[in-house]
Scaffold this active site. Structure first.
Site, short mmCIF file in Angstrom:
data_model
loop_
_atom_site.label_atom_id
_atom_site.label_comp_id
_atom_site.label_asym_id
_atom_site.label_seq_id
_atom_site.Cartn_x
_atom_site.Cartn_y
_atom_site.Cartn_z
N HIS A 9 0.98 -1.41 0.12
CA HIS A 9 -0.14 -0.06 -0.04
C HIS A 9 0.93 1.30 0.04
O HIS A 9 2.11 1.24 0.25
CB HIS A 9 -0.93 -0.07 1.07
N LYS A 13 5.05 1.35 0.63
CA LYS A 13 6.27 1.21 -0.40
C LYS A 13 7.81 1.61 0.15
O LYS A 13 8.47 0.60 -0.45
CB LYS A 13 5.84 2.08 -1.74
N THR A 38 4.55 -0.45 -7.22
CA THR A 38 5.33 -0.98 -6.45
C THR A 38 6.50 -1.68 -7.25
O THR A 38 7.80 -1.50 -6.69
CB THR A 38 4.70 -1.97 -5.58
N SER A 55 -1.54 -1.69 -11.26
CA SER A 55 -1.83 -1.19 -10.16
C SER A 55 -2.91 -1.94 -9.36
O SER A 55 -3.78 -2.37 -9.89
CB SER A 55 -2.18 0.52 -10.11
N GLY A 56 -2.66 -2.19 -7.96
CA GLY A 56 -3.64 -2.92 -7.20
C GLY A 56 -4.99 -2.40 -7.30
O GLY A 56 -5.97 -3.25 -7.71
N ASP A 61 -3.96 -6.70 -7.66
CA ASP A 61 -4.30 -7.61 -6.83
C ASP A 61 -5.06 -9.09 -7.21
O ASP A 61 -4.61 -10.03 -7.18
CB ASP A 61 -4.99 -7.13 -5.77
N ASP A 81 -1.48 -1.66 4.72
CA ASP A 81 -1.62 -0.46 5.57
C ASP A 81 -2.86 -0.54 6.36
O ASP A 81 -3.76 -0.15 6.03
CB ASP A 81 -1.64 0.85 5.15
N HIS A 88 -10.16 -0.66 -2.73
CA HIS A 88 -10.05 -2.04 -3.24
C HIS A 88 -10.26 -3.30 -2.19
O HIS A 88 -9.74 -4.25 -2.26
CB HIS A 88 -9.30 -2.23 -4.31
N ASP A 91 -10.83 -6.84 -2.87
CA ASP A 91 -9.90 -7.26 -3.71
C ASP A 91 -8.83 -8.30 -2.89
O ASP A 91 -8.29 -9.06 -3.12
CB ASP A 91 -9.45 -6.62 -4.86
N ARG A 97 -7.79 -14.61 0.97
CA ARG A 97 -8.41 -15.83 1.02
C ARG A 97 -7.84 -16.76 -0.03
O ARG A 97 -7.80 -17.88 0.46
CB ARG A 97 -9.84 -15.57 0.66
#
Length: 140
Positions: A9, A13, A38, A55-56, A61, A81, A88, A91, A97
């Protein structure tokens, strides 16, 4: 050779980049993946080559999650964080999970990341080679 993913996050970074710099020698022989920004930041500060996804918040992700679902990813270092809401979040929860479902080690803080990287350095991840060798559809 392991498949290792880096995610961080925004406020984590710098911490991840410094961590990867410190353990660059461990990561060199492995195949590395990351979400967009990242991965760019890590490559700017190291000699590592990283396959970057989006990007996430834009789906990165989930792209890494797809590799987890297929049991391709061996280790994820995801510095989250916990004090900042993420747009998101669903996600992120889905990725974590999937890691639990597939038994993929995931570090969400620097302390756990260090323990896992030390295990990689010692060769304690050799069991993942068996996962890949006997994966359905694997060539013999």
């Amino acid at each position: 050779m392991l498949n290792i993913a880096f995610i961080a996050h925004d406020r984590k970074k710098d911490e991840l980049v410094n961590f990867v710099i410190a353990y660059e020698h461990v990561f060199i022989p492995h195949t590395l993946f990351s979400t967009g920004t990242t991965g760019t930041r890590i490559m700017e500060q190291t000699s590592l080559s990283i396959h970057r996804f989006m990007s996430g918040p834009l789906g990165g992700d989930q792209q890494i999650g797809a590799l987890v679902a297929e049991n391709v990813m061996d280790l994820i270092i995801f510095l989250r964080d916990p004090l900042m809401a993420q747009p998101h979040e669903p996600d992120i929860i889905a990725l974590l999970r999937l890691c639990d479902v597939q038994g993929i080690p995931v570090a969400t803080n620097i302390a756990t990341a260090e323990v896992l990287v030390k295990a990689v350095e010692r060769g304690d991840f050799a069991w993942r080679e068996l996962v890949h060798k006997y994966k359905p559809g694997a060539l013999e």
